[in-house]
Write a protein that holds these residues in place. Structure first.
Motif: not given
Length: 565
Positions: A411-417
């Motif tokens: 989820l963090d990588e998705m938010r950062e992306g």
């Protein structure tokens, strides 16, 4: 022109003829006078000779039968014609001497009875008669000789006067007539340089002087006509050159090549038909006088440059586009025709510049409008989609209070992306929404530097050495975006106190450099994954050039992009 009577050629010829006639008349009169004076001489000589015969006859008749013989001889002695002729010839004394011999002889004849006593006296008397006859014959011969010499003298005088008349007529009539004829033939052949050159003050001299004057006037008139024809020919040639120049100018100004490439041949041809030399055109990016030397085009004159003394503004009702600078020699000057030609050509150049500028501005506005349309579409579609995804990711995180480490990391990588994608989209929208109100790179960079100067808190040094309107609207936008991105990085990361932007032309390439004295590069920016640097590299590649990033001369960072337009 009236000629005095005494100087007239006709008068002189008449006088010569009259002189000949008078000499002939004088000769006739003198001959007649001498003939008249000699008239009776033969009679007198005959009478004198008869006195001898009568004397011997009287001697033979002694004694005389009567006085008849004595009376006849005495009558002969007293003949009036004899007396007149002898007196005219100066022989009166001889006649009187003869009479003195006759008187005693007459008495002796009357008394004599025989001839033997009177024969000596008669012989003496006859001798006196012979002397008188001899003297009379001498006078007659002298008179005839004088008459002959007089005729010879008259003939010689007439011959001399005739020879003088012929010489005078040849000198004053025939020779001038030949010269007049030769001059007339030369005039018929359009040769007005011949002259009669007849001196004097008679009719032929006046006629020759009149012919020479007419010849000079014809020569001057012919020369003036030739000059006028030559002037008209030169005027027609110049008019043809002017029309040809105007046509070629119009054709070249309507070409497809950039204006700065079409102007040098035109300026070189303009130098051939006008006294202007080293013609250059300086254009400005905007409607006013830009602070840089915007040299657009010069003629092909390769001589040493001189300070210009001729200026012509390129302007119309919409503003001023530049200035024509040239060198006009003081001794040449511009006439009215050349001034009108230059005015027409510079007006055509002004019109071509205005049309090119309007076309450039129209293309730039079209490009801006197209990019704004794309920005609106992206904002209305992709931006809203990314916002919706960010909300959905936040909602999922709220619904999972204690997710597993793998789920939380995903989820963090998705938010950062999503955040990176949204930030890149905002930068792209900012790029597409860039507004260029003024045409040209100089105006766009000036507005950009003013904007970032206010952000940085100090003025940005700007060195612009590029001829105006050398770039297309698309190239202008790419250079402005590269400059904005570089200045944005300086504002965010460099902590610089000095920033300089420089634009110049090197050979056939155009270069832009942004340099600061900040912290410099922290990592390998040339190969980094920073999105802004990749965008600048992509823009430089789209221009057909290259982007170089390195250390500046005073520390900090130097960004330089060069491309061939």
């Amino acid at each position: 022109m009236s000629i005095p009577f005494s100087r007239s050629l006709l008068t002189r010829i008449t006088l010569m003829m009259l002189t000949l006639v008078l000499l002939a008349l004088a000769s006739l009169v003198l001959s007649a006078w001498l003939s008249d004076k000699s008239e009776g001489r033969a009679y007198v000589i005959n009478k004198a000779g008869s006195l001898r015969m009568q004397s011997y006859r009287l001697l033979s008749q002694l004694p005389l039968a009567g006085p008849e013989g004595l009376q006849q001889l005495e009558q002969t002695l007293n003949d009036p014609l004899l007396i007149r002729v002898l007196d005219n010839d100066g022989l009166g004394e001889q006649r009187r001497q003869l009479l003195r011999h006759w008187q005693p002889l007459k008495a002796a004849f009357a008394q004599a009875e025989g001839s033997h006593l009177l024969a000596p006296r008669v012989a003496a008397f006859v001798e006196v008669i012979d002397q008188l006859v001899a003297r009379l014959e001498q006078h007659t011969e002298a008179s005839l000789q004088r008459q002959s010499w007089l005729q010879v003298a008259m003939m010689l005088a007439m011959l001399m006067i005739l020879a003088a008349s012929v010489f005078y007529l040849h000198r004053r009539l025939l020779t001038p007539l030949r010269r007049l004829l030769l001059v007339a033939i030369a005039v018929g052949r359009a040769d007005f340089g011949s002259r009669c050159e007849v001196g004097g003050n008679d009719e032929m001299a006046v006629l020759a002087d009149t012919m020479d004057t007419m010849n000079r006037q014809l020569s001057e008139l012919y020369g003036q006509l030739e000059q006028k024809v030559e002037q008209q020919t030169r005027a027609l040639v110049r008019s043809n050159q002017i029309l040809s120049t105007l046509y070629e100018t119009q054709r070249e100004l309507q070409g497809v090549e950039p204006l700065h490439r079409r102007l040098p041949p035109l300026l070189s041809r303009l130098e051939q038909i006008s006294p202007l030399r080293q013609i250059c055109i300086h254009l400005h990016e905007g409607d006013d006088d830009s602070p840089f030397e915007a040299l657009t085009a010069c003629s092909d004159n390769s001589g040493p440059r001189q300070p210009p003394n001729y200026r012509w503004p390129l302007q119309d009702s919409n503003g001023q586009y530049g200035m024509v600078l040239a060198v006009c020699p003081p001794q040449a000057g511009l006439d009215e025709e050349q001034q009108q030609l230059l005015t027409s050509i510079f007006d055509q150049i002004t019109t071509a510049i205005a049309l090119e500028r309007r076309q450039h501005q129209h293309q730039q506005l079209q490009l801006m409008e197209e990019r704004a349309t794309i920005a609106r579409e992206l904002h209305d579609s992709l931006a809203q989609a990314l916002t919706y995804l960010k909300l959905q990711v936040s909602y999922v995180q709220l619904q999972l209070p204690n997710p597993s480490p793998e789920v939380a990391s995903g989820l963090d990588e998705m938010r950062e992306g999503l955040n990176n994608a949204y930030r890149q989209l905002r930068e792209l929208l900012t790029t597409f929404r860039l507004t260029l109100d003024k045409p040209g790179l100089y105006a766009a960079l000036s507005d950009t530097l003013s904007e970032f100067g206010r952000r940085l808190g100090f003025a940005i040094d700007f060195d612009y050495r590029l001829s105006p309107h050398r770039l297309t609207p698309n190239q202008t936008i790419h250079l402005v975006q590269i400059t904005r991105e570089a200045l944005h990085n300086v504002f965010k990361h460099a902590s610089a106190s000095q920033v300089a932007v420089r634009v110049w032309q090197q050979d056939q390439e155009i270069c832009l450099a942004v340099e600061d004295n900040g912290r410099g590069l922290v990592d390998n920016a040339g190969q980094g994954q920073h999105y802004g640097l990749r965008i600048m590299q992509d823009r430089a590649a789209s221009l057909g050039g290259s982007l170089h990033i390195g250390a500046g001369q005073q520390g900090g960072t130097r960004l330089q992009v060069c491309f061939r337009p």
